[in-house]
Design a protein around this motif. Structure first.
Motif, PDB file in Angstrom:
ATOM      1  N   SER A 128       0.860  -1.192   0.000  1.00 27.76           N
ATOM      2  CA  SER A 128       0.000   0.000   0.000  1.00 27.76           C
ATOM      3  C   SER A 128       0.886   1.228   0.000  1.00 27.76           C
ATOM      4  CB  SER A 128      -0.923   0.034   1.227  1.00 27.76           C
ATOM      5  OG  SER A 128      -2.132  -0.645   0.965  1.00 27.76           O
ATOM      6  N   ILE A 165      -1.153  -0.929  -4.124  1.00 23.11           N
ATOM      7  CA  ILE A 165      -2.392  -0.182  -3.904  1.00 23.11           C
ATOM      8  C   ILE A 165      -2.044   1.285  -3.708  1.00 23.11           C
ATOM      9  CG2 ILE A 165      -4.339   0.183  -2.338  1.00 23.11           C
ATOM     10  CD1 ILE A 165      -4.254  -2.793  -1.680  1.00 23.11           C
ATOM     11  N   ARG A 172      -1.417   7.072  -7.889  1.00 21.53           N
ATOM     12  CA  ARG A 172      -1.109   6.080  -8.921  1.00 21.53           C
ATOM     13  C   ARG A 172      -0.232   6.693 -10.010  1.00 21.53           C
ATOM     14  NH1 ARG A 172      -2.944   3.939 -13.820  1.00 21.53           N
ATOM     15  NH2 ARG A 172      -2.839   1.636 -13.907  1.00 21.53           N
ATOM     16  N   HIS A 188      -3.309  -0.551  -8.387  1.00 21.10           N
ATOM     17  CA  HIS A 188      -4.753  -0.410  -8.182  1.00 21.10           C
ATOM     18  C   HIS A 188      -5.039   0.791  -7.277  1.00 21.10           C
ATOM     19  CE1 HIS A 188      -5.061  -4.704  -9.516  1.00 21.10           C
ATOM     20  NE2 HIS A 188      -3.882  -4.765  -8.914  1.00 21.10           N
ATOM     21  N   VAL A 190      -7.269   2.263  -4.371  1.00 17.61           N
ATOM     22  CA  VAL A 190      -8.230   2.044  -3.284  1.00 17.61           C
ATOM     23  C   VAL A 190      -8.046   3.213  -2.322  1.00 17.61           C
ATOM     24  CG1 VAL A 190      -9.011   0.557  -1.411  1.00 17.61           C
ATOM     25  CG2 VAL A 190      -8.056  -0.471  -3.500  1.00 17.61           C
ATOM     26  N   THR A 407     -10.011  -3.817  -1.124  1.00 15.18           N
ATOM     27  CA  THR A 407      -8.689  -4.360  -0.803  1.00 15.18           C
ATOM     28  C   THR A 407      -8.685  -5.871  -0.946  1.00 15.18           C
ATOM     29  OG1 THR A 407      -8.277  -2.527   0.737  1.00 15.18           O
ATOM     30  CG2 THR A 407      -6.902  -4.489   0.974  1.00 15.18           C
ATOM     31  N   VAL A 410      -8.211  -6.858  -4.437  1.00 16.74           N
ATOM     32  CA  VAL A 410      -6.806  -6.789  -4.859  1.00 16.74           C
ATOM     33  C   VAL A 410      -6.063  -8.044  -4.409  1.00 16.74           C
ATOM     34  CG1 VAL A 410      -4.632  -5.521  -4.631  1.00 16.74           C
ATOM     35  CG2 VAL A 410      -6.771  -4.272  -4.880  1.00 16.74           C
TER      36      VAL A 410
END
Length: 420
Positions: A128, A165, A172, A188, A190, A407, A410
């Motif tokens: 993350s 994440i 991102r 990804h 989130v 999550t 993912v």
């Protein structure tokens, strides 16, 4: 499914947004089921740095202290020592427990632990991203040569991760810019979340008395800042902008946990300069308990987030959940949280692209910040309206249950194609 969550911050030791995220995410993941409503509950183990005092008494949570052999070493090297302790715990079968299926690390403090655990156990590693070392070059002030170590640990973990994440779309973009070898399909989005029951407005007489005890007049207009004393939060810019505010507006800074003595001294000096020219400047140079933060946010005319780097800014969600309108820099993931004109005011900031995030024209940014704060504090009714809209947005779009489910999605993706 067993998931090992690796982190530096975990209750009771939380000093930033990443720690809040981990605590809330773990709580909701432990209530979810891996394979639908009839599946087994997730088995979530937490590996966290040992708290400053005592030890944690929470099932499924293990404390990891710094290694005595590294006492006095560079701070980054001590971090890597804790990481190795985590790896040993994750990959040990000594207790006869089910082997882990996936490891999930948070911040560079635990990224290398996640990377090595994934390699040793042969399982996916999910990262993350709460911030990025290449976009925080001021950390060289804090870590010296250790900044090279933290950057290496993060880069190694990200580039090998089964999934990354990002807490915002802006984050991102930053990840793919800093680590261009990453497959975009592995990154990804989130968002961070908020617990609207834990964070809600408190206008009680007791709350107002507590605010007065902190040196703040709840009946006078106020601009409130809550956060760590670090370069990324833009406190020097806020303090220079505050000199341009109307004289009746209070500036309240709940600013603790300075990264370095240098930034602490710079902020303290600017506060003293400001106090010499205006009243109502309140510096609370410690991290407040949640109850007091909620009371300050509830009494604020407006909350301010002058950050020059902010992947999302969970503190903005906390303010919104307490019904405070937000004035914030239009940088990073902030525009994904603060709806300009509806839940607050976004301040444009043209930034130097050298990793520091500093404004190209600091005076212009500070003048624009002062103008937005003046507009907000000059019309308390409009600020209140935007605060109410912010509360509604925080509840509707940033609840933790949905974030936990995303999550878990993912995790499923990483397990289906672990890239190992």
């Amino acid at each position: 499914m067993r998931v090992d969550v690796l982190t530096r911050e975990y209750p009771p030791d939380i000093y930033g947004g990443a720690g809040v995220h981990v605590a809330e995410l773990v709580a909701v993941l432990r209530r979810l089921r891996a394979d639908g409503p009839d599946g087994d509950p997730l088995d979530v183990r937490v590996r966290a740095w040992a708290p400053a005092e005592g030890s944690r008494d929470e099932a499924g949570t293990t404390d990891h202290a710094e290694l005595a052999e590294l006492a006095g070493a560079n701070a980054a090297l001590r971090v890597l020592g804790v990481d190795l302790s985590m790896v040993a715990a994750v990959t040990s079968d000594a207790d006869g427990a089910r082997k882990t299926d996936l490891v999930h690390s948070h911040t560079w403090y635990a990224n290398l632990a996640g990377h090595l655990s994934g390699l040793l156990a042969g399982v996916p590693h999910v990262v993350s991203a709460h911030s990025l070392e290449p976009l925080r070059p001021w950390k060289a002030e804090q870590l010296g040569g250790g900044y090279a170590l933290s950057s290496w640990a993060e880069k190694t973990a990200y580039e090998a991760a089964s999934a990354v994440i990002a807490v915002s779309a802006g984050m991102r973009r930053d990840i793919l810019r800093c680590y261009p070898s990453l497959d975009p399909a592995r990154v990804h989005v989130v968002h961070n979340g908020i617990d609207p029951d834990a964070w809600s407005r408190d206008d009680s007489p007791e709350a107002r008395d507590a605010v007065r005890a902190l040196g703040v007049d709840p009946d006078a207009p106020s601009v409130v800042f809550v956060g760590r004393t670090t370069r990324q939060k833009g406190l020097p810019h806020l303090l220079r902008a505050a000199a341009q505010l109307p004289p009746d507006v209070q500036l309240v800074l709940a600013a603790g946990a300075p990264d370095t003595p240098e930034i602490a001294a710079e902020v303290a000096g600017l506060v003293q300069e400001l106090k010499a020219t205006r009243r109502g400047v309140v510096l609370i140079d410690r991290m407040l308990p949640r109850t007091d933060v909620i009371r300050l946010l509830s009494a604020a005319t407006v909350f301010v987030c002058p950050s020059v780097y902010e992947p999302l800014g969970i503190v903005n969600l906390e303010a919104m959940a307490c019904g405070a309108a937000v004035v914030a820099s239009a940088t990073g993931g902030i525009p994904e949280v603060v709806d300009d004109g509806r839940t607050g005011w976004l301040v444009p900031i043209d930034q130097v692209q050298d990793g520091t995030g500093r404004p190209v024209d600091p005076a212009r940014y500070e003048a624009d910040l002062a103008a937005a704060l003046t507009e907000a504090t000059s019309d308390p009714a409009e600020a209140r309206r935007r605060g109410e809209a912010g509360r509604a947005r925080a509840v509707a779009e940033f609840g933790w249950h949905a974030i936990g489910e995303r999550t878990l999605d993912v995790y499923r993706t990483a397990l289906a194609d672990p890239l190992r």
